[in-house]
Motif scaffolding. Structure first.
Motif, short mmCIF file in Angstrom:
data_model
loop_
_atom_site.label_atom_id
_atom_site.label_comp_id
_atom_site.label_asym_id
_atom_site.label_seq_id
_atom_site.Cartn_x
_atom_site.Cartn_y
_atom_site.Cartn_z
N VAL A 165 3.33 -29.77 10.71
CA VAL A 165 4.08 -29.44 11.92
C VAL A 165 3.54 -30.17 13.16
CG1 VAL A 165 5.02 -27.24 11.17
CG2 VAL A 165 2.76 -27.31 12.20
N GLY A 166 2.38 -30.75 13.04
CA GLY A 166 1.86 -31.48 14.20
C GLY A 166 0.75 -32.40 13.77
N ALA A 167 0.51 -33.45 14.54
CA ALA A 167 -0.55 -34.38 14.17
C ALA A 167 -1.28 -34.84 15.42
CB ALA A 167 0.04 -35.59 13.45
N ASP A 168 -2.58 -34.95 15.28
CA ASP A 168 -3.39 -35.47 16.38
C ASP A 168 -4.24 -36.62 15.82
OD1 ASP A 168 -4.51 -35.71 18.83
OD2 ASP A 168 -6.01 -34.15 18.53
N ILE A 169 -4.34 -37.69 16.59
CA ILE A 169 -5.02 -38.88 16.08
C ILE A 169 -6.25 -39.15 16.92
CG2 ILE A 169 -4.73 -41.30 15.47
CD1 ILE A 169 -1.61 -40.60 15.95
N ASP A 170 -7.35 -39.49 16.27
CA ASP A 170 -8.57 -39.83 16.98
C ASP A 170 -8.95 -41.26 16.66
OD1 ASP A 170 -10.85 -39.82 18.40
OD2 ASP A 170 -11.97 -38.45 17.10
N PHE A 171 -8.83 -42.11 17.67
CA PHE A 171 -9.12 -43.53 17.51
C PHE A 171 -10.57 -43.83 17.91
CE2 PHE A 171 -4.51 -44.74 18.15
CZ PHE A 171 -4.41 -45.45 16.99
N GLY A 172 -10.94 -45.06 17.78
CA GLY A 172 -12.15 -45.53 18.45
C GLY A 172 -13.33 -45.78 17.54
N TYR A 173 -13.16 -45.58 16.21
CA TYR A 173 -14.31 -45.75 15.32
C TYR A 173 -14.68 -47.22 15.12
CZ TYR A 173 -14.06 -40.83 14.38
OH TYR A 173 -14.08 -39.49 14.53
N THR A 174 -13.73 -48.11 15.35
CA THR A 174 -14.09 -49.53 15.19
C THR A 174 -14.03 -50.26 16.52
OG1 THR A 174 -11.83 -50.13 14.66
CG2 THR A 174 -13.27 -49.66 12.82
N HIS A 175 -14.21 -49.55 17.60
CA HIS A 175 -14.20 -50.21 18.91
C HIS A 175 -15.43 -51.11 19.02
CE1 HIS A 175 -13.79 -50.88 23.15
NE2 HIS A 175 -15.04 -50.52 23.30
N ARG A 176 -15.19 -52.43 19.22
CA ARG A 176 -16.31 -53.37 19.20
C ARG A 176 -16.50 -54.09 20.53
NH1 ARG A 176 -13.58 -56.35 14.68
NH2 ARG A 176 -11.97 -55.10 15.60
N ALA A 177 -15.76 -53.65 21.56
CA ALA A 177 -15.93 -54.21 22.90
C ALA A 177 -15.68 -55.70 22.95
CB ALA A 177 -17.33 -53.89 23.42
N ILE A 178 -14.64 -56.15 22.26
CA ILE A 178 -14.37 -57.58 22.21
C ILE A 178 -13.98 -58.12 23.58
CG2 ILE A 178 -12.71 -59.27 21.31
CD1 ILE A 178 -12.95 -57.85 18.64
N GLU A 179 -13.19 -57.33 24.34
CA GLU A 179 -12.77 -57.80 25.66
C GLU A 179 -13.98 -58.02 26.57
OE1 GLU A 179 -9.88 -55.05 27.14
OE2 GLU A 179 -8.52 -55.47 25.48
N ARG A 180 -14.98 -57.17 26.41
CA ARG A 180 -16.19 -57.29 27.22
C ARG A 180 -17.01 -58.52 26.79
NH1 ARG A 180 -19.10 -58.35 29.95
NH2 ARG A 180 -20.82 -57.41 31.11
N ILE A 181 -17.16 -58.70 25.48
CA ILE A 181 -17.93 -59.85 24.99
C ILE A 181 -17.26 -61.14 25.44
CG2 ILE A 181 -18.90 -60.99 22.98
CD1 ILE A 181 -18.56 -58.44 21.42
N ALA A 182 -15.92 -61.13 25.44
CA ALA A 182 -15.19 -62.36 25.79
C ALA A 182 -15.49 -62.82 27.21
CB ALA A 182 -13.69 -62.13 25.63
N GLN A 183 -15.90 -61.90 28.06
CA GLN A 183 -16.22 -62.30 29.43
C GLN A 183 -17.53 -63.06 29.53
OE1 GLN A 183 -15.98 -58.83 31.91
NE2 GLN A 183 -14.01 -58.27 31.03
N GLU A 184 -18.27 -63.12 28.42
CA GLU A 184 -19.54 -63.86 28.45
C GLU A 184 -19.51 -65.14 27.61
OE1 GLU A 184 -22.48 -61.02 27.34
OE2 GLU A 184 -21.87 -59.67 28.93
N ARG A 185 -18.36 -65.42 27.02
CA ARG A 185 -18.27 -66.62 26.17
C ARG A 185 -17.38 -67.65 26.86
NH1 ARG A 185 -19.09 -64.42 20.60
NH2 ARG A 185 -20.90 -63.15 21.03
N ASN A 186 -17.56 -68.92 26.47
CA ASN A 186 -16.69 -69.92 27.06
C ASN A 186 -15.36 -69.98 26.32
OD1 ASN A 186 -16.75 -71.85 24.97
ND2 ASN A 186 -18.74 -72.59 25.67
N TYR A 187 -14.42 -70.75 26.90
CA TYR A 187 -13.04 -70.68 26.45
C TYR A 187 -12.86 -71.02 24.98
CZ TYR A 187 -12.06 -70.28 31.36
OH TYR A 187 -12.04 -69.84 32.62
N ILE A 188 -13.66 -71.95 24.46
CA ILE A 188 -13.48 -72.35 23.07
C ILE A 188 -14.11 -71.30 22.15
CG2 ILE A 188 -14.02 -74.14 21.38
CD1 ILE A 188 -11.99 -75.10 23.38
#
Lengths: 126, 412
Positions: free
Chosen positions: B34-57
């Motif tokens: 009758v209802g469902a709740d989802i919990d995300f985040g177990y594979t969050h690897r902070a890729i967007e954050r790491i990308a700010q420290e790498r060069n374009y290639i």
């Protein structure tokens, strides 16, 4: 068990069991529960959020047990070195017996790694 | 007898029914959900954050690891975003090669999904069958790019490897192989009684719900929503494929109702579509350069002098991938935003999972082809560790605040 991987290693593990590579002919089988397992395959670096769940699963596996890390991220953190969400490579959390590097490793490499683990398991059982 | 008591059922985060760590809490009444709740985040690897420290290639290879299955789509959207900022013209041959590799990836991803879906309903023979025929396209990708998965094919302004005459022959052989097998495979997938019994009328997502919840890709098309980035905002060689239109279950003479069967039909039809697109591209493959000719260092130096923002949209096998980058005279982008298809499709689970049987949970969850690794975000946690619920307005205000902050740095 996926501990924060990108799926690439997971699909290669499944490909290992498919008719082309057919790991089952060697007696290697994927089981539905950690309680039936001899060997735990871990893919991906361990994220902070899943750390406790991994330890729980590890404790459910009966002795003697081995841990195999599949993929570069699990072995050394790979491309995710600077990430804030990582609790470390798998060997910081669990005692690891076999490392299978590669991004992702080929099915042949996975079979070879599992065979290595098998040899070790036989020694442990003696 | 109808009971008044609902009880919770926890599945996950580590569970054999799902390949990836995700946690569901269902409210069960008898055998009904009758209802469902989802919990995300177990594979969050902070890729967007790491990308700010790498060069374009370097970022291209980082983004390939967002998801192992769409490992072409994510860097593709990123390259499109950067080319959008820098105004780089991609040579025609490179655009065609990009399309060919993208469609080969779609072929492999859809075959993979049909196998997983068959496994979820206990049809393991079909699982083995589709994964076995999928090896052929992986071999082809390996010959073209050098790896079975994670191709490293793309670079900003083109591709890294050319399709030689030998490769072209392999592609033709692979296409012939799949054309021969297509009728047999589609017959099993679309007409088999067991499959129909398990998938028809299960996990319904109506067209209104699909529109309201911003469903994308085969999930939206299965509900009859005709949207496809390849047609609506064409990139690469899709401009020239005039006959291309979004597939829908109407193509096999069925009015879409948005159940699991319709979503499966869309994917099966897209396998055929992908074969046709590759054939078209191989026939019309133009001669010429495969990239802009400037090496990685030269490219980074050119991008270092730029500022601005760019968006790249690309139709991944699972739906629309959208990357947004802000450049600010630096060796790395100041902000990069990844919007993966499962991020949009995840919300459609809520209506789909309501009023179904417990036994149907795995197939309904698998029916949107979830890729948790793409979509995982941080859960918003307060300093004392307690989780809070934030409203839509609050979340929107926070997002605007964040991006304004980034933009202001760039405006200076």
């Amino acid at each position: 068990m996926n501990t924060g991987s990108c799926n690439a290693c997971d699909i290669e593990i499944l490909a290992t069991l498919m008719p082309r590579y057919d790991a089952e002919r060697f007696g290697i089988k994927l089981v539905g529960s950690p309680r039936h397992a001899d060997v735990l395959l871990v893919t991906g670096t361990v994220t902070e959020k899943i750390k406790d769940n991994i330890l729980q699963v590890y404790e459910q596996v009966p002795e003697p047990k081995l841990v195999i890390v599949i993929g570069g991220c699990g072995s050394t953190k790979g491309v995710f070195q600077e990430s804030y969400a990582m609790a470390g490579p798998v060997d910081a959390i669990l005692p690891v017996d076999v490392y299978i590097p590669g991004c992702p490793p080929r099915p042949e490499a996975i079979i070879y790694g599992i065979a290595k683990a098998w040899e070790k398991l036989e020694k442990l059982q003696k | 007898m109808k009971s008044d008591i609902t009880y919770p059922l926890n599945i996950g985060p580590v569970h054999p029914a799902f390949k990836e760590p995700i946690k569901f809490t269902f409210r069960i009444e008898g055998e009904k959900v009758v209802g469902a709740d989802i919990d995300f985040g177990y594979t969050h690897r902070a890729i967007e954050r790491i990308a700010q420290e790498r060069n374009y290639i370097q970022i291209i290879y980082l983004l390939e690891r967002v998801c192992g299955i769409c490992s072409f789509s994510h860097p593709m959207a990123y390259c499109l975003a950067i080319e959008d900022v820098a105004g780089i013209e991609v040579p025609p041959r490179a655009r065609y090669i990009r399309t060919i590799v993208g469609e080969l990836e779609r072929l492999h991803s859809h075959l993979l999904w049909t196998g997983v879906a068959a496994h979820e309903i206990g049809f393991d023979t079909l699982f083995m069958y589709t994964w076995n025929i999928r090896e052929k396209v992986l071999d082809c990708l390996e010959e073209l790019t050098g790896n079975r998965i994670n191709y490293a094919m793309l670079t900003i302004g083109g591709v890294r490897r050319d399709i030689t005459a030998d490769n072209a022959q392999t592609i033709h052989q692979v296409l012939e192989y799949y054309e021969e097998l297509y009728n047999r495979t589609s017959e099993i997938l679309l007409d088999d009684l067991t499959l129909r019994a398990r998938t028809e009328g299960v996990g319904i997502l109506t067209i209104e719900q699909a529109e309201r919840l911003c469903a994308v890709g085969p999930t939206a098309r299965g509900s009859g929503l005709m949207k496809d980035v390849r047609v609506d905002y064409p990139v690469n060689a899709y401009y020239e494929i005039l006959w291309l239109k979004p597939v829908s279950p109407r193509d096999i003479g069925k009015e879409p109702i948005g159940d699991v069967y319709d979503r499966m039909a869309v994917r099966v039809l897209e396998i055929q579509q992908a074969i046709k697109i590759i054939q078209f591209c191989m026939e019309n493959l133009p001669e010429g350069d495969i990239n802009t000719g400037s090496g990685a260092v030269k490219m980074i130096n050119a991008l270092k002098k730029l500022e601005g923002e760019g968006v790249g949209r690309y139709e991944a096998p699972r739906g629309e991938v959208c990357h947004y980058v802000i450049l600010d005279n630096q060796e790395h982008p100041v902000q990069i935003k990844v919007k993966a298809p499962t991020y949009s499709n995840g919300f459609t689970w809520a209506p789909m999972l309501t009023n179904i049987e417990i036994a149907d949970i795995p197939i309904v969850v698998a029916s949107i082809d979830p890729c948790v690794a793409c979509a995982d975000r941080m859960t918003y946690v307060q300093a004392d560790g307690s989780r809070t619920t934030i409203s839509w307005e609050e979340l929107r205000a926070k997002s605007i605040q964040k991006y304004k902050g980034v933009r202001r740095q760039w405006m200076k």
